[in-house]
Scaffold this motif. Structure first.
Motif, PDB file in Angstrom:
ATOM      1  N   LEU A 255       0.822  -1.216   0.000  1.00 22.22           N
ATOM      2  CA  LEU A 255       0.000   0.000   0.000  1.00 22.22           C
ATOM      3  C   LEU A 255       0.857   1.268   0.000  1.00 22.22           C
ATOM      4  N   ARG A 256       2.116   1.147   0.429  1.00 24.85           N
ATOM      5  CA  ARG A 256       3.008   2.308   0.440  1.00 24.85           C
ATOM      6  C   ARG A 256       3.712   2.488  -0.904  1.00 24.85           C
ATOM      7  N   TRP A 257       4.254   1.357  -1.453  1.00 22.71           N
ATOM      8  CA  TRP A 257       5.106   1.525  -2.639  1.00 22.71           C
ATOM      9  C   TRP A 257       4.345   1.420  -3.967  1.00 22.71           C
ATOM     10  N   LEU A 258       3.212   0.706  -3.991  1.00 25.00           N
ATOM     11  CA  LEU A 258       2.517   0.534  -5.267  1.00 25.00           C
ATOM     12  C   LEU A 258       1.949   1.843  -5.826  1.00 25.00           C
ATOM     13  N   PRO A 259       1.360   2.728  -4.994  1.00 27.58           N
ATOM     14  CA  PRO A 259       0.885   4.004  -5.563  1.00 27.58           C
ATOM     15  C   PRO A 259       2.016   4.859  -6.153  1.00 27.58           C
ATOM     16  N   LYS A 260       3.264   4.631  -5.700  1.00 25.95           N
ATOM     17  CA  LYS A 260       4.411   5.390  -6.216  1.00 25.95           C
ATOM     18  C   LYS A 260       5.125   4.644  -7.345  1.00 25.95           C
ATOM     19  N   TYR A 261       4.519   3.559  -7.825  1.00 25.03           N
ATOM     20  CA  TYR A 261       5.169   2.722  -8.845  1.00 25.03           C
ATOM     21  C   TYR A 261       5.365   3.514 -10.143  1.00 25.03           C
TER      22      TYR A 261
ATOM     23  N   ALA B 282       2.612 -18.361  -2.691  1.00 24.47           N
ATOM     24  CA  ALA B 282       3.736 -17.695  -2.026  1.00 24.47           C
ATOM     25  C   ALA B 282       4.089 -16.387  -2.719  1.00 24.47           C
ATOM     26  N   ASN B 283       4.102 -16.385  -4.043  1.00 25.30           N
ATOM     27  CA  ASN B 283       4.436 -15.165  -4.782  1.00 25.30           C
ATOM     28  C   ASN B 283       3.393 -14.072  -4.579  1.00 25.30           C
ATOM     29  N   ILE B 284       2.117 -14.448  -4.547  1.00 24.26           N
ATOM     30  CA  ILE B 284       1.051 -13.457  -4.356  1.00 24.26           C
ATOM     31  C   ILE B 284       1.128 -12.837  -2.969  1.00 24.26           C
ATOM     32  N   ILE B 285       1.299 -13.669  -1.941  1.00 26.42           N
ATOM     33  CA  ILE B 285       1.299 -13.158  -0.559  1.00 26.42           C
ATOM     34  C   ILE B 285       2.534 -12.313  -0.294  1.00 26.42           C
ATOM     35  N   TYR B 286       3.692 -12.739  -0.816  1.00 23.54           N
ATOM     36  CA  TYR B 286       4.896 -11.945  -0.585  1.00 23.54           C
ATOM     37  C   TYR B 286       4.804 -10.599  -1.308  1.00 23.54           C
ATOM     38  N   PHE B 287       4.133 -10.552  -2.432  1.00 23.38           N
ATOM     39  CA  PHE B 287       3.896  -9.293  -3.138  1.00 23.38           C
ATOM     40  C   PHE B 287       3.164  -8.302  -2.228  1.00 23.38           C
ATOM     41  N   LEU B 288       2.224  -8.805  -1.436  1.00 25.58           N
ATOM     42  CA  LEU B 288       1.426  -7.947  -0.567  1.00 25.58           C
ATOM     43  C   LEU B 288       2.160  -7.562   0.714  1.00 25.58           C
ATOM     44  N   MET B 289       2.981  -8.468   1.241  1.00 27.43           N
ATOM     45  CA  MET B 289       3.521  -8.281   2.593  1.00 27.43           C
ATOM     46  C   MET B 289       5.031  -8.121   2.661  1.00 27.43           C
TER      47      MET B 289
END
Length: 688
Positions: free
Chosen positions: A43-49, A94-101
């Motif tokens: 939520l912090r880095w994706l809006p600044k992608y 694993a890839n989906i969850i690590y993307f989020l967290m």
């Protein structure tokens, strides 16, 4: 002179704890928002992608990792003792969850050989205890590849009771039940470690222990794959000594080797190793690694299918891999109790590898990670997928290096990799029915090259540090010859024992003065040092505590050539002998004449009047250490030898003050404590 110490305001620990609790328990919308954004860093880095700058690198690295991930996931299912479909589920979630967290931009989290091996060992043990035959490797009949028609995975074979629970399912159902229960408990441990901030546990796993553990486990992995490599059927060994027993069984059954599998394995290994070596040599010229594993799998599957290698030559194949997703299921609580102990080393190893790789990438690319959040991320990468028939995951070094070399910029590449796996799960999985197991074994064995090459580094490692080399050898031996979990424990304990032994018997030396300077060094190590008349300077290179007290005293007495207690006893006895009336030279009880005995008891000529203790290497003192220094002060004072302390750190000074070393009012500190060796030596020279 004495420096004036700063006065520190003492704050009650109770007040600090209450303040922290009040801060933690307070609730505001802003605090809730920060908590959610910290827990989900996306939520912090994706809006600044920065799409134009990052997207190409993320897509390319995601596709490459996805292409590598599919064959590795299918191959590593052999290590875990589970069907390939579960490995694909694991890689996807694993890839989906690590993307989020996750907080690392470059780490590749998913299926990992060492973790798969640890899961497989627990699964095999529990299958044996439940009465299943580990060697029952009958391949399912080919169907249309859908989960609805693939009844082999869900057919109830027979009823049995274990752990106080009635279970109605077959071998594969029970195996994945054990794996998901183990994964769930490991994830819970990791989350609890994150909540209680127990990440410091990883500090006790030194680099030598981790390298040794990885190398020893690699030998176990290689051994487990040899039977698939040459196509023989041998019992799957369990418990301690599995490596030795497996090799004995291999040599006893070598005559039954399947020629088709042997030839296929030889060709695949030559192709894979050659491609890997060429890729390593020309990696600076290649924009992305060669997808050799995928090419080998596709070609081998086509050859096996159209050559009918399974029907004609009885070559073992992967069998039907269903498409789609199995409905989620809560892991069995009773099975969790059976594997609770096994989950602890799994949780620690998974976390340590993930955090160490994350820190390596963050340092290389100049950004920061949050180790505690990484623990939460890898914990939920285990907890959530365990409801979807997945098993334990971790960061993998090889895929992480590939990810960084192919232009990865953010965690978005993990989503791209997950989409590649999803494509296989939904549509392409049944196409791998005819893939030979020996091809998967070749992929696993070739992937161990990095760990097995550690043996070449042993001479250089030994030259650099002998103790670390012994730790590595012990960890490798225990991990390979006993079991991976025991090997990790043995390595950690042995490493800590080495540290304890090194503090018990550290270096001790007398120092000499470097000519025309105010510096002092070890007289045995350096030339052209001059001794200080009437002064002995003693250095002890370790903390002084209960375990090395005797060694400290022995070293001091040996190097100064004076044991005050023995010398005091000798002088006392000499005085008695001199006072005894002379009545001829009669023999004493030890057979010596009185005159000869008296000569032997003549007191030593002491050649120094001051003893300077260099405390620069003494990091702390316990009660025994303080009492030892007080004892030295008293014993040497009886011989008119002053004991001076130099280069003490504040912690040591405080311990000496509390122990009463300087007296009640600390009035003698100026004459006993010095901030440099040279000041102490000058003071000793000025004494009458």
């Amino acid at each position: 002179f004495l420096l004036e110490r700063k006065t520190h305001v003492k704050i009650s620990r109770k007040e600090i704890l209450l303040a922290k609790m009040r801060k933690s328990c307070s609730f505001t919308p802003k605090k809730l928002k920060n908590f959610v954004m910290d827990f989900f860093p996306v939520l912090r880095w994706l809006p600044k992608y920065q799409c134009k700058e990052y997207i190409w690198g993320d897509v390319m690295s995601g596709l490459v990792i996805g292409i590598i991930l599919v064959p590795q996931a299918i191959a590593y299912s052999l290590l875990a003792g589970l069907k390939p479909i579960y490995s694909l589920y694991t890689s996807f979630f694993a890839n989906i969850i690590y993307f989020l967290m996750g907080t690392s931009r470059h780490v590749s989290v998913g299926i990992f050989s060492l973790i798969s091996l640890m899961v497989g060992q627990v699964v095999d043990r529990e299958l044996v205890l439940a009465g299943f035959d580990l060697n029952d490797d009958v391949s399912p009949a080919p169907g249309d590849g859908s989960l609805q028609n693939d009844t082999q995975l869900h057919t109830t074979t027979f009823n049995f009771t274990t752990a106080g629970m009635n279970i109605e399912c077959g071998k594969e159902c029970y195996a994945i039940g054990i794996a998901t229960a183990l994964t769930f408990v490991a994830g819970v441990y990791q989350v609890l470690m994150g909540i209680f901030r127990l990440g410091f546990v990883s500090m006790y796993l030194s680099e030598s222990v981790l390298d040794g553990f990885a190398t020893g486990a690699s030998l176990t992995i290689l051994t487990a794959q040899v039977k698939y490599l040459i196509g023989i059927k041998i019992p799957r060994s369990q418990g301690h000594g599995m490596l030795v027993i497996t090799w004995i069984n291999i040599f006893q059954n070598i005559s039954q080797a399947n020629l088709c599998d042997v030839i296929t394995s030889a060709i695949c290994i030559v192709v894979l190793v050659t491609a890997k070596e060429l890729g390593d040599r020309y990696k600076h010229k290649l924009k992305f690694p060669l997808p050799t594993e995928l090419v080998v799998i596709v070609v081998a599957t086509l050859v096996s299918h159209y050559g009918k290698l399974n029907e004609v030559y009885a070559s073992s194949v992967s069998g039907a891999i269903p498409t789609g997703f199995i409905p989620p299921k809560v892991p069995h609580f009773n099975l969790m109790l059976r594997v609770a102990v096994d989950a602890l080393p799994l949780a620690i190893v998974s976390f340590v590898f993930t955090v160490s790789l994350s820190e390596m990438c963050a340092k290389k690319y100049a950004y920061t990670i949050r180790a505690n959040q990484e623990m939460f991320a890898v914990g939920f990468c285990n907890i959530i997928p365990s409801f979807f028939h997945s098993f334990a995951t971790s960061a993998a070094l090889a895929k992480t290096l590939v990810k960084t070399s192919t232009g990865c910029q953010t965690q978005v590449s993990g989503v791209i990799s997950a989409m590649v796996v999803l494509l296989v799960l939904l549509f392409l999985a049944p196409l791998f029915y005819s893939l030979q197991k020996c091809v998967l074994a070749c992929i696993i064995i070739v992937s161990l090259r990095g760990a097995l090459r550690k043996f070449r580094d042993v001479p250089a490692r030994y030259h650099m540090n002998k103790v670390d080399t012994f730790v590595w050898v012990i960890t490798v031996s225990a991990s390979a010859l006993i079991s991976t979990e025991i090997g990790l424990l043995v390595g950690m304990v042995f490493s800590m024992l080495c540290i304890i032994v090194r503090t018990q018997r550290p270096r001790a030396a007398l120092l000499g003065q470097i000519q025309d300077t105010s510096f002092y060094e070890d007289d045995n190590e350096y030339e052209n040092l001059s001794s200080v008349p009437k002064v002995k300077i003693f250095r002890f290179e370790a903390p002084l505590y209960y375990a090395n007290r005797n060694y400290f005293l022995k070293s001091l007495h040996r190097l100064t050539n004076l044991d005050p207690n023995l010398e005091a006893a000798r002088r006392k006895k000499y005085k008695k002998e001199k006072q005894r009336p002379k009545k001829g030279d009669h023999a004493t009880a030890n057979g010596l004449g009185i005159r000869e005995t008296t000569l032997r008891l003549v007191p030593k000529q002491i050649d120094f009047q001051a003893l300077v203790l260099d405390c620069s290497s003494i990091s702390f003192l316990d009660t025994t250490g303080v009492n030892t220094l007080k004892e030295i002060l008293k014993d040497y004072k009886d011989f008119n030898i002053s004991v001076l302390l130099a280069c003490c750190n504040p912690s040591v000074i405080d311990s000496l003050k509390r122990g009463g070393y300087f007296g009640k009012d600390f009035g003698s500190m100026k004459e006993m404590l010095f901030y440099s060796i040279h000041n102490a030596v000058q003071f000793a020279k000025d004494q009458k």
